[in-house]
Scaffold this motif. Structure first.
Motif, PDB file in Angstrom:
ATOM      1  N   VAL A 145      14.878  -8.344  -9.714  1.00  0.00           N
ATOM      2  CA  VAL A 145      13.631  -7.669  -9.347  1.00  0.00           C
ATOM      3  C   VAL A 145      13.947  -6.699  -8.208  1.00  0.00           C
ATOM      4  CG1 VAL A 145      11.236  -7.938  -8.670  1.00  0.00           C
ATOM      5  CG2 VAL A 145      12.362  -9.749  -9.950  1.00  0.00           C
ATOM      6  N   SER A 146      13.665  -5.435  -8.425  1.00  0.00           N
ATOM      7  CA  SER A 146      14.012  -4.433  -7.425  1.00  0.00           C
ATOM      8  C   SER A 146      12.956  -4.341  -6.334  1.00  0.00           C
ATOM      9  CB  SER A 146      14.155  -3.080  -8.097  1.00  0.00           C
ATOM     10  OG  SER A 146      14.135  -2.066  -7.128  1.00  0.00           O
ATOM     11  N   CYS A 147      13.381  -3.833  -5.197  1.00  0.00           N
ATOM     12  CA  CYS A 147      12.462  -3.598  -4.084  1.00  0.00           C
ATOM     13  C   CYS A 147      11.274  -2.747  -4.523  1.00  0.00           C
ATOM     14  CB  CYS A 147      13.142  -2.844  -2.957  1.00  0.00           C
ATOM     15  SG  CYS A 147      14.825  -3.308  -2.584  1.00  0.00           S
ATOM     16  N   VAL A 148      11.523  -1.836  -5.451  1.00  0.00           N
ATOM     17  CA  VAL A 148      10.485  -0.860  -5.789  1.00  0.00           C
ATOM     18  C   VAL A 148       9.277  -1.520  -6.451  1.00  0.00           C
ATOM     19  CG1 VAL A 148      11.377  -0.233  -8.076  1.00  0.00           C
ATOM     20  CG2 VAL A 148      10.161   1.449  -6.741  1.00  0.00           C
ATOM     21  N   GLU A 149       9.492  -2.658  -7.125  1.00  0.00           N
ATOM     22  CA  GLU A 149       8.370  -3.332  -7.789  1.00  0.00           C
ATOM     23  C   GLU A 149       7.358  -3.835  -6.766  1.00  0.00           C
ATOM     24  OE1 GLU A 149       8.590  -2.922 -10.817  1.00  0.00           O
ATOM     25  OE2 GLU A 149      10.739  -2.748 -11.192  1.00  0.00           O
ATOM     26  N   CYS A 150       7.817  -4.164  -5.593  1.00  0.00           N
ATOM     27  CA  CYS A 150       6.935  -4.776  -4.598  1.00  0.00           C
ATOM     28  C   CYS A 150       6.666  -3.887  -3.393  1.00  0.00           C
ATOM     29  CB  CYS A 150       7.522  -6.086  -4.105  1.00  0.00           C
ATOM     30  SG  CYS A 150       7.950  -7.212  -5.435  1.00  0.00           S
ATOM     31  N   HIS A 151       7.477  -2.855  -3.198  1.00  0.00           N
ATOM     32  CA  HIS A 151       7.280  -2.021  -2.015  1.00  0.00           C
ATOM     33  C   HIS A 151       7.072  -0.555  -2.352  1.00  0.00           C
ATOM     34  CE1 HIS A 151       8.079  -5.344   0.602  1.00  0.00           C
ATOM     35  NE2 HIS A 151       9.292  -5.531   0.126  1.00  0.00           N
ATOM     36  N   GLY A 152       7.165  -0.184  -3.634  1.00  0.00           N
ATOM     37  CA  GLY A 152       6.991   1.213  -3.995  1.00  0.00           C
ATOM     38  C   GLY A 152       8.213   2.039  -3.646  1.00  0.00           C
ATOM     39  N   ARG A 153       8.070   3.362  -3.792  1.00  0.00           N
ATOM     40  CA  ARG A 153       9.209   4.252  -3.569  1.00  0.00           C
ATOM     41  C   ARG A 153       9.437   4.458  -2.070  1.00  0.00           C
ATOM     42  NH1 ARG A 153      11.533   7.326  -7.620  1.00  0.00           N
ATOM     43  NH2 ARG A 153      13.003   7.857  -5.988  1.00  0.00           N
ATOM     44  N   ILE A 154      10.013   3.436  -1.440  1.00  0.00           N
ATOM     45  CA  ILE A 154      10.295   3.511  -0.004  1.00  0.00           C
ATOM     46  C   ILE A 154      11.187   4.711   0.309  1.00  0.00           C
ATOM     47  CG2 ILE A 154      11.492   2.325   1.882  1.00  0.00           C
ATOM     48  CD1 ILE A 154       9.102   0.782   1.388  1.00  0.00           C
ATOM     49  N   ASP A 155      12.110   5.022  -0.606  1.00  0.00           N
ATOM     50  CA  ASP A 155      13.048   6.100  -0.312  1.00  0.00           C
ATOM     51  C   ASP A 155      12.397   7.474  -0.385  1.00  0.00           C
ATOM     52  OD1 ASP A 155      12.648   5.903  -3.014  1.00  0.00           O
ATOM     53  OD2 ASP A 155      14.653   6.546  -3.560  1.00  0.00           O
ATOM     54  N   GLU A 156      11.095   7.511  -0.668  1.00  0.00           N
ATOM     55  CA  GLU A 156      10.388   8.794  -0.631  1.00  0.00           C
ATOM     56  C   GLU A 156       9.314   8.804   0.451  1.00  0.00           C
ATOM     57  OE1 GLU A 156       8.925   9.278  -4.579  1.00  0.00           O
ATOM     58  OE2 GLU A 156      10.796  10.170  -5.297  1.00  0.00           O
ATOM     59  N   MET A 157       9.272   7.737   1.253  1.00  0.00           N
ATOM     60  CA  MET A 157       8.205   7.639   2.250  1.00  0.00           C
ATOM     61  C   MET A 157       8.715   8.060   3.620  1.00  0.00           C
ATOM     62  SD  MET A 157       6.573   3.938   1.442  1.00  0.00           S
ATOM     63  CE  MET A 157       6.194   3.389  -0.217  1.00  0.00           C
ATOM     64  N   PRO A 158       8.180   9.131   4.187  1.00  0.00           N
ATOM     65  CA  PRO A 158       8.546   9.466   5.560  1.00  0.00           C
ATOM     66  C   PRO A 158       8.076   8.369   6.527  1.00  0.00           C
ATOM     67  CG  PRO A 158       7.478  11.312   4.488  1.00  0.00           C
ATOM     68  CD  PRO A 158       7.294  10.139   3.592  1.00  0.00           C
ATOM     69  N   VAL A 159       6.905   7.782   6.238  1.00  0.00           N
ATOM     70  CA  VAL A 159       6.434   6.640   7.005  1.00  0.00           C
ATOM     71  C   VAL A 159       6.131   5.547   5.995  1.00  0.00           C
ATOM     72  CG1 VAL A 159       4.734   5.807   8.639  1.00  0.00           C
ATOM     73  CG2 VAL A 159       5.380   8.210   8.645  1.00  0.00           C
ATOM     74  N   VAL A 160       6.607   4.340   6.246  1.00  0.00           N
ATOM     75  CA  VAL A 160       6.380   3.273   5.268  1.00  0.00           C
ATOM     76  C   VAL A 160       4.911   2.904   5.226  1.00  0.00           C
ATOM     77  CG1 VAL A 160       6.993   0.954   4.555  1.00  0.00           C
ATOM     78  CG2 VAL A 160       8.619   2.305   5.819  1.00  0.00           C
ATOM     79  N   TYR A 161       4.378   2.782   4.035  1.00  0.00           N
ATOM     80  CA  TYR A 161       3.042   2.233   3.903  1.00  0.00           C
ATOM     81  C   TYR A 161       3.040   1.108   2.882  1.00  0.00           C
ATOM     82  CZ  TYR A 161       2.874   5.412  -0.078  1.00  0.00           C
ATOM     83  OH  TYR A 161       3.154   6.076  -1.228  1.00  0.00           O
ATOM     84  N   HIS A 162       1.982   0.339   2.902  1.00  0.00           N
ATOM     85  CA  HIS A 162       1.812  -0.813   2.026  1.00  0.00           C
ATOM     86  C   HIS A 162       1.451  -0.270   0.645  1.00  0.00           C
ATOM     87  CE1 HIS A 162       0.849  -4.900   1.029  1.00  0.00           C
ATOM     88  NE2 HIS A 162       0.800  -5.299   2.274  1.00  0.00           N
ATOM     89  N   ALA A 163       2.343  -0.427  -0.340  1.00  0.00           N
ATOM     90  CA  ALA A 163       2.114   0.234  -1.619  1.00  0.00           C
ATOM     91  C   ALA A 163       1.513  -0.685  -2.669  1.00  0.00           C
ATOM     92  CB  ALA A 163       3.418   0.818  -2.148  1.00  0.00           C
ATOM     93  N   LYS A 164       1.720  -1.992  -2.548  1.00  0.00           N
ATOM     94  CA  LYS A 164       1.231  -2.937  -3.556  1.00  0.00           C
ATOM     95  C   LYS A 164       0.315  -3.947  -2.876  1.00  0.00           C
ATOM     96  CE  LYS A 164       3.511  -0.997  -6.734  1.00  0.00           C
ATOM     97  NZ  LYS A 164       4.693  -1.227  -7.514  1.00  0.00           N
ATOM     98  N   PRO A 165      -0.601  -4.562  -3.629  1.00  0.00           N
ATOM     99  CA  PRO A 165      -1.589  -5.417  -2.965  1.00  0.00           C
ATOM    100  C   PRO A 165      -1.044  -6.741  -2.414  1.00  0.00           C
ATOM    101  CG  PRO A 165      -1.974  -5.348  -5.339  1.00  0.00           C
ATOM    102  CD  PRO A 165      -0.924  -4.343  -5.058  1.00  0.00           C
ATOM    103  N   LEU A 166       0.038  -7.282  -2.957  1.00  0.00           N
ATOM    104  CA  LEU A 166       0.584  -8.579  -2.554  1.00  0.00           C
ATOM    105  C   LEU A 166      -0.442  -9.699  -2.640  1.00  0.00           C
ATOM    106  CD1 LEU A 166       2.969  -8.055   0.511  1.00  0.00           C
ATOM    107  CD2 LEU A 166       3.317  -7.469  -1.847  1.00  0.00           C
ATOM    108  N   SER A 167      -1.394  -9.594  -3.535  1.00  0.00           N
ATOM    109  CA  SER A 167      -2.360 -10.672  -3.702  1.00  0.00           C
ATOM    110  C   SER A 167      -1.767 -11.710  -4.646  1.00  0.00           C
ATOM    111  CB  SER A 167      -3.652 -10.121  -4.290  1.00  0.00           C
ATOM    112  OG  SER A 167      -3.391  -9.584  -5.569  1.00  0.00           O
ATOM    113  N   MET A 168      -2.441 -12.871  -4.717  1.00  0.00           N
ATOM    114  CA  MET A 168      -1.919 -13.922  -5.575  1.00  0.00           C
ATOM    115  C   MET A 168      -1.932 -13.497  -7.040  1.00  0.00           C
ATOM    116  SD  MET A 168      -2.993 -17.857  -5.719  1.00  0.00           S
ATOM    117  CE  MET A 168      -3.337 -18.637  -7.279  1.00  0.00           C
ATOM    118  N   SER A 169      -2.974 -12.796  -7.462  1.00  0.00           N
ATOM    119  CA  SER A 169      -3.027 -12.387  -8.866  1.00  0.00           C
ATOM    120  C   SER A 169      -1.910 -11.390  -9.177  1.00  0.00           C
ATOM    121  CB  SER A 169      -4.387 -11.780  -9.193  1.00  0.00           C
ATOM    122  OG  SER A 169      -4.519 -10.534  -8.582  1.00  0.00           O
ATOM    123  N   TRP A 170      -1.561 -10.601  -8.184  1.00  0.00           N
ATOM    124  CA  TRP A 170      -0.461  -9.649  -8.374  1.00  0.00           C
ATOM    125  C   TRP A 170       0.861 -10.384  -8.544  1.00  0.00           C
ATOM    126  CZ3 TRP A 170       3.603  -8.731  -4.888  1.00  0.00           C
ATOM    127  CH2 TRP A 170       4.387  -7.606  -5.143  1.00  0.00           C
TER     128      TRP A 170
END
Lengths: 253, 205
Positions: A145-170
């Motif tokens: 499972v890659s970082c991108v599935e849970c954190h989004g395209r970090i390598d395109e973010m000048p400032v990191v933001y929360h990209a996925k909900p991290l909820s239980m259903s997710w």
């Protein structure tokens, strides 16, 4: 007896019900839309003590995530790098060592600096699962499972933001059907990886070696199917026998 | 009733505008609907803790104790710092025999394909930003340094260095290069040395 209630009251009860209904619908719509982690968490982008830029370091310079997040593969916790790691490049005489943006780094590391404190840099944490749920990075990144599935395209973010909900259903949506997201283990930190980057021949040979099914049989069963992430993931899931847990005690203990 | 719906419509639009679409950027901590037990009073990795005097959750082991899996230093070996017990003092952990850099790989390290594959992966992660994928010192970062002094790892000077010295360099750094003992385990450091030997052989210098 005269009419105690005037005529307009005949419909009053219905009107009140309709109004309450409309009001209730609106209230529920608001709650449905905004009282969920998809709204409350996604997009969280706090101000960091140093304006650290992932799109520069991980994107443009092409650094691997594990240069800095070095424990992500062998610990549940993915570490934020110690100031020493930045110091490797931003120390005296190196890259942008006197940039005003790196002031907190010099305070933490430069013993000759008059404002030296030696205290760690206080990065603001974005991603957090509640303390009653247990999440482990090593269980995921070592299973394709890659970082991108849970954190989004970090390598395109000048400032990191929360990209996925991290909820239980997710979490559970993926645990029920992990086939779509799995990828070869050497591409975990390559966030822009896609099915086209994988050579079908060597992939089939690898899967055949793991599953003891011959390459010809594998290819025959895949005839007519598009070469995409879903197909690759389905093979990997079988080859590694990936079974993410869904029982409550796997995450709540 | 007409008034009610008019007001409801205006209110809805106002609320909708105030809420905005999902995924908008914001910098205040996320709103928590039921914060019960979300933040339990316990020590967490890399987090501060009010419980301890210096405010840090991470603890330094109590004096005179040794973490599980580590060896205390032997008699007569000068400890460089209070935590030096965490590194053994044998060749595997130091790259030194007494005061000299050792040659060859320690017996605990088995030179095989998995070690080289590991070394390749780790070299690309930790060394290539500066020394380049092929070790020639032309990594991307060397383009940004005012005076590019990044060492060429495949030239004869480094080629003739004993293995122990390269291990020691990764562990402690040298000159402008920082130490990598915090991010690379002992075994990974030896794996990198092994892979580097391969790169040097392949370079033909």
């Amino acid at each position: 007896m005269g009419n105690i209630f005037p005529r307009w009251t005949n419909l009053l009860a219905i009107k009140v019900l309709v109004c309450l209904g409309a009001l209730g619908t609106c209230a529920i719509a608001v709650a449905w839309y905004s009282w969920t982690p998809k709204y409350t968490r996604v997009g969280y982008m706090p101000q960091q003590p140093i304006p650290f830029d992932h799109s520069l370091h991980a994107g443009q310079l092409g650094m691997d995530c594990r240069y800095c997040h070095s424990q992500v593969e062998n610990s549940p916790h993915s570490n934020i790098p110690a100031a020493q790691v930045c110091w490797n490049c931003h120390g005296p005489g190196k890259v942008k060592s006197d940039s005003p943006k790196l002031e907190p780094l010099r305070q933490a590391m430069d013993t000759n600096y008059e404002k030296y404190t030696g205290q760690p840099i206080e990065w603001v944490q974005l991603h957090k699962v509640p303390d009653y749920a247990h999440f482990s990075h090593q269980a995921h990144v070592n299973r394709g499972v890659s970082c991108v599935e849970c954190h989004g395209r970090i390598d395109e973010m000048p400032v990191v933001y929360h990209a996925k909900p991290l909820s239980m259903s997710w979490c559970l949506d993926c645990h029920r059907d992990p086939g779509k997201v799995l990828r070869p283990l050497d591409q975990i930190t390559n966030l822009k990886w896609g099915a086209d980057d994988l050579d079908p021949e060597s992939f089939y040979a690898y899967v055949a070696g793991k599953t003891k099914v011959s390459v010809e049989d594998l290819k025959k069963s895949d005839q007519g199917k598009a070469w995409d992430r879903e197909l690759i993931g389905a093979h990997l899931q079988k080859a590694w026998s990936v079974h993410p847990p869904q029982d409550c005690a796997a995450c709540h203990y | 009733m007409r008034w009610f719906f008019l007001i409801l419509a205006i209110a809805s639009i106002t609320v909708a505008l105030a809420i905005g679409p999902r995924g908008e950027k914001f910098s205040t901590p996320p709103f928590m609907l039921f914060p019960d037990m979300d933040n339990q009073y316990k020590v967490k990795a890399q987090k501060p803790s009010e419980f301890f005097e210096n405010g840090q959750g991470a603890r330094v082991p109590v004096e005179g104790t040794v973490p599980f899996g580590y060896a205390p230093p032997k008699e007569g070996v000068s400890a460089a710092g209070p935590l030096d017990f965490s590194r053994g003092d044998d060749y595997l952990n130091t790259g030194l025999f007494g005061d000299f850099y050792g040659k060859g790989f320690p017996g605990e390290i088995k030179l095989d394909e998995t070690l080289l594959a590991r070394g390749k992966e780790r070299f690309r992660i930790s060394c290539s930003p500066c020394h380049g994928m092929s070790g020639n010192g032309a990594g991307i970062v060397s383009k940004y340094w005012a005076i590019p002094p990044t060492a060429n790892l495949v030239d004869p000077r480094v080629k003739s260095m004993p293995e122990g010295q390269i291990f020691w360099t990764i562990t402690h750094g040298k000159g402008l290069m920082g130490p990598y003992n915090g991010v690379l385990s002992v075994k990974d450091r030896w794996a990198i040395v092994a892979y580097l030997r391969g790169l040097q052989a392949a370079s033909g210098n």
